[in-house]
Design a protein around this motif. Structure first.
Motif, PDB file in Angstrom:
ATOM      1  N   ASP A  77      -0.422  -3.294   4.438  1.00 28.31           N
ATOM      2  CA  ASP A  77      -1.373  -2.184   4.398  1.00 28.31           C
ATOM      3  C   ASP A  77      -1.675  -1.710   5.813  1.00 28.31           C
ATOM      4  O   ASP A  77      -1.746  -2.520   6.738  1.00 28.31           O
ATOM      5  CB  ASP A  77      -2.667  -2.671   3.709  1.00 28.31           C
ATOM      6  N   ASP A  78      -1.853  -0.399   5.978  1.00 27.32           N
ATOM      7  CA  ASP A  78      -2.147   0.156   7.308  1.00 27.32           C
ATOM      8  C   ASP A  78      -3.643   0.225   7.601  1.00 27.32           C
ATOM      9  O   ASP A  78      -4.039   0.537   8.719  1.00 27.32           O
ATOM     10  CB  ASP A  78      -1.551   1.565   7.448  1.00 27.32           C
ATOM     11  N   ASP A 100      -0.285   5.030   0.961  1.00 27.96           N
ATOM     12  CA  ASP A 100      -0.504   6.009   2.038  1.00 27.96           C
ATOM     13  C   ASP A 100      -0.418   5.335   3.413  1.00 27.96           C
ATOM     14  O   ASP A 100      -1.138   4.379   3.698  1.00 27.96           O
ATOM     15  CB  ASP A 100      -1.881   6.668   1.879  1.00 27.96           C
ATOM     16  N   GLY A 101       0.473   5.844   4.249  1.00 30.50           N
ATOM     17  CA  GLY A 101       0.629   5.285   5.596  1.00 30.50           C
ATOM     18  C   GLY A 101       1.501   4.053   5.642  1.00 30.50           C
ATOM     19  O   GLY A 101       1.662   3.437   6.699  1.00 30.50           O
ATOM     20  N   ASP A 142       0.848  -1.191   0.000  1.00 29.05           N
ATOM     21  CA  ASP A 142       0.000   0.000   0.000  1.00 29.05           C
ATOM     22  C   ASP A 142       0.892   1.253   0.000  1.00 29.05           C
ATOM     23  O   ASP A 142       2.078   1.190   0.350  1.00 29.05           O
ATOM     24  CB  ASP A 142      -0.864  -0.061   1.264  1.00 29.05           C
TER      25      ASP A 142
HETATM   26 MG   LIG Z   1      -2.861   3.172   3.506  1.00 28.29          MG
END
Ligand SMILES: [Mg+2]
Length: 202
Positions: free
Chosen positions: A150-151, A23-24, A21
């Motif tokens: 993934d966050d 973002d983050g 992923d």
């Molecule tokens: Mg993310």
């Protein structure tokens, strides 16, 4: 960070596909958003990434949601992304270890320049060839792979995913206790290896 030969041999034999992923996970999206929010309103009650307790930024106490919408949909937000420490090296190490690595990210549908700016940030920080390894999708369950890093606390979609979710630890997902976690990029090898070993044994 060096990749141990034992790991390389093991991973090369299985040639796993790792989805990452953005973002983050690869990029510090929250800090870029905070910078935008402060540009729009210097008095905005931004919350530092390490203090954020909700995945959804709209839960920030006392925040004006209109300003959040404007920041999230602003041109340039996704050009100002800085990598999370260790992320770029980890992705290159995964490749070196024989993994097939793809970025897997959901573009913000309300932000007209999000998708193109995500590509630009990938090119800036990882190199142009990684644009061809970037999957932008609104449903990650439709993407094949062995592991998705993934966050997002819970990932759902139209399909039962074939990948296993390796949760990238952030302050806002610590309440999730039933998934394997990656606390920082330093630990990617063992976290990925554990999941692959369990998949192989199943
Ligand atoms: Mg993310």
């Amino acid at each position: 960070m060096t990749v141990h030969m034992g790991t390389m041999t093991k991973l090369k034999r299985t040639a796993p596909t790792i989805l990452v992923d953005m973002d983050g996970v690869l990029f510090d999206w929250g800090s870029a958003l905070n910078r935008k929010l402060l540009e729009l309103d210097p008095a905005f009650p931004v919350v530092a990434e390490e203090d954020r307790h909700h995945f959804d930024y709209f839960y920030v106490d006392g925040a004006d949601t209109e300003t959040i919408h404007r920041a999230m949909n602003s041109e340039g937000l996704y050009l100002g992304l800085e990598p999370i420490p260790g992320a770029v090296d980890a992705l290159l190490e995964m490749e070196e270890a024989g993994c097939s690595v793809f970025l897997c990210s959901t573009p913000a549908s309300q932000n007209p320049t999000c998708a193109s700016e995500k590509h630009a940030s990938v090119s800036t920080h990882l190199g142009h060839r990684w644009i061809d390894r970037t999957i932008l999708t609104n449903d990650k369950t439709l993407v094949l792979g062995d592991v998705l890093i993934d966050d997002k606390p819970v990932i759902t979609g139209a399909m039962e995913p074939v990948w296993e979710h390796l949760l990238f630890s952030q302050s806002y997902n610590r309440y999730i206790t039933d998934k394997p976690c990656l606390d920082s990029w330093d630990g990617w090898e063992s976290a990925v290896e554990n999941i692959l070993a369990e998949q192989k044994a199943a």
